[in-house]
Design an enzyme around this catalytic site. Structure first.
Site, PDB file in Angstrom:
ATOM      1  N   CYS A 214     132.385  50.703   1.757  1.00  0.00           N
ATOM      2  CA  CYS A 214     133.443  50.278   2.683  1.00  0.00           C
ATOM      3  C   CYS A 214     133.243  50.886   4.063  1.00  0.00           C
ATOM      4  O   CYS A 214     133.394  50.203   5.087  1.00  0.00           O
ATOM      5  CB  CYS A 214     134.819  50.619   2.120  1.00  0.00           C
ATOM      6  SG  CYS A 214     135.132  52.377   1.816  1.00  0.00           S
TER       7      CYS A 214
ATOM      8  N   HIS B 231     139.880  58.987   5.790  1.00  0.00           N
ATOM      9  CA  HIS B 231     139.868  58.014   4.697  1.00  0.00           C
ATOM     10  C   HIS B 231     141.003  58.275   3.713  1.00  0.00           C
ATOM     11  O   HIS B 231     141.274  59.406   3.327  1.00  0.00           O
ATOM     12  CB  HIS B 231     138.519  58.113   3.970  1.00  0.00           C
ATOM     13  CG  HIS B 231     138.182  56.954   3.102  1.00  0.00           C
ATOM     14  ND1 HIS B 231     138.853  56.659   1.946  1.00  0.00           N
ATOM     15  CD2 HIS B 231     137.215  56.006   3.231  1.00  0.00           C
ATOM     16  CE1 HIS B 231     138.324  55.591   1.386  1.00  0.00           C
ATOM     17  NE2 HIS B 231     137.334  55.163   2.153  1.00  0.00           N
TER      18      HIS B 231
END
Length: 370
Positions: free
Chosen positions: A174, A201
């Site tokens: 990602c 994150h």
């Protein structure tokens, strides 16, 4: 606000499907497996016929693909019909729970393409049995596999390299999908000499909910409560991007900071570039790369990859945003001409899951469709 999650028009209104869709299956029905399933279900080129997931059983699989605390209730009806099948709007999808995927009879189900979303099989020797034993023709992995025979695809950046020999390919990660489009623009126009990357994150399933022994990762910080702490940890995205841009090998590195939020992350990228530039020039480059006609804009093969935002938005504004990366234009900085700082937002689950499904569709159309 929770909304029913349907694919955007780019996922449904593309070129006409092949006359017969390619039969595919998902192995690993966690966060990315379920969300990729949602997107792939609405792609007429793909027919998902089977799910393999080692925990929870068919009832849990149907429940969790239908209802999602972050991304909302799916616009299709998923129900468990037996321990070995679920139903999506009345269409049956078989289910198994084999830890050894070679024990699943993929061939009998006509499966040609498997999306491996287990996060477990990250070497060719572990993935090869799909091809040699199970009769599957192609494998798309939702995690990087760093071996020469495997193409780690960042859609919009290097998917043009996908060819017949890549029987195993991956959707990279990602965060790699977040940074690679930015790096592509800056490197092509300013030449990146070196750089550092920090991704802020959201928590993932590799962290502990409360302080406890973590058997998923050896990183001790991930044994601390993910709901309470900021936790510096590793990210392979900065080095993995060299798989996409080999000339940058050894020139980029970085860390992640896990934060107690469930979705929508932001990456801080700092590059030393080959010539002096300005904030206005950098933003103009990124804006142009996000506009129609660019490889990073919407195409018949994929949805929009790169976004460009001037409004002062925050993380929740990017939940369910299927773009891989969105530039936070007001945050762009340039120091002493050649040090460039860029912030980029990304829904680290939805954007990546859309790219995984799109990659599966590319593979199906290019190599498997009749």
């Amino acid at each position: 606000r929770r909304v029913a999650l349907r694919p955007p028009p780019s996922a449904r209104d593309l070129a006409p499907a092949a006359e017969m869709p390619v039969k595919c299956a998902v192995n690993g029905f966690g966060r990315i497996g379920r969300l990729s399933f949602r997107f792939a279900w609405d792609m007429p080129e793909l027919e998902i016929v089977h799910i393999n997931e080692i925990t929870g059983g068919a009832e849990t699989a149907a429940y969790l693909v239908q209802y999602d605390s972050v991304h909302g209730t799916w616009g299709h009806s998923a129900t468990c019909t037996s321990p070995t099948s679920i139903s999506i709007d009345g269409k049956s999808v078989t289910f198994s729970d084999k830890a050894d995927f070679t024990q699943v009879d993929w061939k009998a189900m006509g499966v040609e393409l498997v999306l491996d979303c287990t996060g477990k099989f990250l070497k060719v020797k572990d993935l090869q049995p799909y091809l040699d034993v199970c009769g599957v023709k192609r494998v798309v992995v939702s995690a990087p596999v760093k071996e020469p025979s495997v193409l780690n695809v960042v859609v919009g950046c290097n998917d043009h390299l996908l060819d017949d020999k890549h029987v195993i390919c991956t959707a990279a990660s990602c965060t790699t999908n977040c940074i690679a489009p930015i790096i592509k623009v800056i490197h092509e126009q300013l030449t990146i000499e070196k750089g550092m990357i920090t991704t802020v994150h959201n928590i993932t399933g590799t962290q502990s909910l409360v302080d406890m022994v973590n058997d998923k990762k050896s990183d001790l910080r991930r044994a601390r409560s993910g709901m309470l702490n900021l936790a510096p940890t590793s990210t392979g995205s900065a080095t993995a991007v060299a798989e996409v841009f080999p000339e940058l090998k050894g020139k980029l590195n970085g860390h992640a900071i896990r934060v107690p939020m469930l979705n929508s992350s932001i990456t801080d990228m700092v590059f030393i570039v080959g010539r002096d530039t300005t904030v206005d020039e950098v933003n103009a480059m990124l804006k142009q790369a996000s506009e129609p006609g660019s490889d990073l804009a919407e195409t018949p093969e994929h949805g929009a990859i790169l976004g460009y935002e001037t409004k002062p938005l925050v993380s929740t504004d990017y939940v369910n945003d299927t773009r891989s990366t969105i530039v936070d234009a007001p945050s762009t900085m340039v120091v002493m001409g050649n040090m460039v700082k860029i912030y980029a937002w990304y829904d680290n689950e939805i954007g990546y899951s859309m790219r995984t499904a799109e990659l599966a569709r590319m593979v199906a159309k290019k190599f498997l469709a009749a």
